[in-house]
Design an enzyme around this catalytic site. Structure first.
Site, PDB file in Angstrom:
ATOM      1  CG  ASP A 201      -6.625  12.866   3.155  1.00  0.00           C
ATOM      2  OD1 ASP A 201      -6.444  11.947   4.049  1.00  0.00           O
ATOM      3  OD2 ASP A 201      -7.297  12.631   2.158  1.00  0.00           O
ATOM      4  CG  LEU A 223      -1.473  -3.764   4.906  1.00  0.00           C
ATOM      5  CD1 LEU A 223      -1.099  -3.139   6.312  1.00  0.00           C
ATOM      6  CD2 LEU A 223      -0.267  -4.571   4.483  1.00  0.00           C
TER       7      LEU A 223
END
Length: 329
Positions: A201, A223
């Site tokens: 996006d 992460l």
């Protein structure tokens, strides 16, 4: 007196050969057209005997080479199969959530399709393949896959579901990977299902995956990129990069090694604490549109821009002069 004629042997031989040729000529002339053709064919057959022998040898050698090549190919294929069988599948589930289909333009759906193809290929060749899921599969993405890659229906070792992930799996097992989460992932729990949002996006819908995780009441985490990786500018990783980093961690059990195995060199990533080399990261402004995704972790130096003191002084002097003119008026 009787005369005696002595015969010449050489003359007699010539006469006999002439007689034979004459006889053959007569026989040939008396043969039918078909018989003459057959006779000519037999003569050619005898003349080409050595040539045929040579061709047989060449064919035999060619077949020998082909058998050797087939044996080598078979051994190579067997080696690949053995290597694949020696892989140790992980029980960890890795899910690509395709529920954002209506938020993307068709060009971005095509990019997501390429990223999913890469995830599938990497999972097939890795040493520790995960349990791969595509959920909420349908809409534009399915249409693109049907048009561009009809073979997806024959994909192996992947679960393609039309239902959303939270209806397929227990909420207690789910962890949504989103860069907006305050939780930093340190270890992978192979009993869990880690969800990657399938969204390309260009950051038009920031925070949407984090909001979805909170709305569903499921665990979320990012992460630990910031602990190991430094970049010169804010960068976003693609769906397949997050997927591949997790595969690399399962194999290496080291986050830093996993990150630098996967991260593209053009992103200018360096280990935390290491100084940039001259010329490193010069392509910061490169269009990353093919790989931007809201689902992956973001790295930035979080540096605040310092205002230019001269510009501020000029602005202040302009304000003072304006106010003095007004007072004079």
């Amino acid at each position: 007196m009787a005369s005696v004629q002595e015969s010449n042997p050489e003359c007699s031989n010539n006469e006999s050969e002439s007689a034979v040729h004459a006889n053959e000529k007569v026989q040939t002339e008396t043969l039918s057209k078909r018989q003459r053709k057959r006779l000519l064919k037999n003569q050619q057959w005898e003349e080409q005997r050595e040539l045929r022998k040579q061709k047989r040898k060449e064919r035999k050698q060619q077949r020998k080479l082909e058998r050797q090549a087939q044996t080598e190919d078979s051994a190579e294929c067997t080696g690949k199969k053995r290597m694949r069988r020696s892989a140790e599948p992980s029980s960890l589930r890795l899910v690509i959530d395709c529920s954002f289909d209506n938020l993307m333009e068709i060009k971005d759906v095509k990019k997501l399709h390429k990223q999913i193809q890469r995830c599938y290929a990497e999972n097939r060749r890795t040493q520790h393949p995960v349990q791969f899921y595509l959920t909420s599969h349908g809409g534009q993405l399915k249409q693109i896959m049907d048009e561009i890659n009809k073979g997806w229906v024959n994909w192996k070792d992947v679960h393609i579901e039309t239902d959303p992930f939270h209806k397929i799996m227990s909420k207690e097992d789910l962890v949504y990977l989103t860069s907006d989460s305050p939780n930093v992932l340190q270890e992978l729990d192979e009993s869990k299902a880690y969800v990657i949002g399938g969204l390309v996006d260009h950051n038009h819908h920031k925070g949407i995956t984090f909001g979805l995780a909170k709305e569903l009441g499921i665990a979320h985490a990012q992460l630990p990129l910031g602990s190991f990786v430094k970049m010169n500018s804010r960068k976003v990783l693609a769906v397949n990069h997050v997927f591949e980093i997790i595969l690399a961690f399962l194999e290496k059990r080291d986050w830093q090694e996993a990150f630098f195995t996967v991260l593209p060199q053009r992103k200018g990533a360096i280990p935390v604490g290491q100084k940039n080399k001259p010329g490193q990261g010069n392509d910061e402004e490169e269009d990353d549109s093919d790989q931007d995704s809201d689902t992956s972790n973001v790295i930035s130096d979080k540096k605040t821009e310092q205002p230019n003191s001269k510009q501020e002084e000029n602005k202040s002097s302009l304000k003072l002069s304006d106010s003095s003119e007004q007072n004079a008026a």
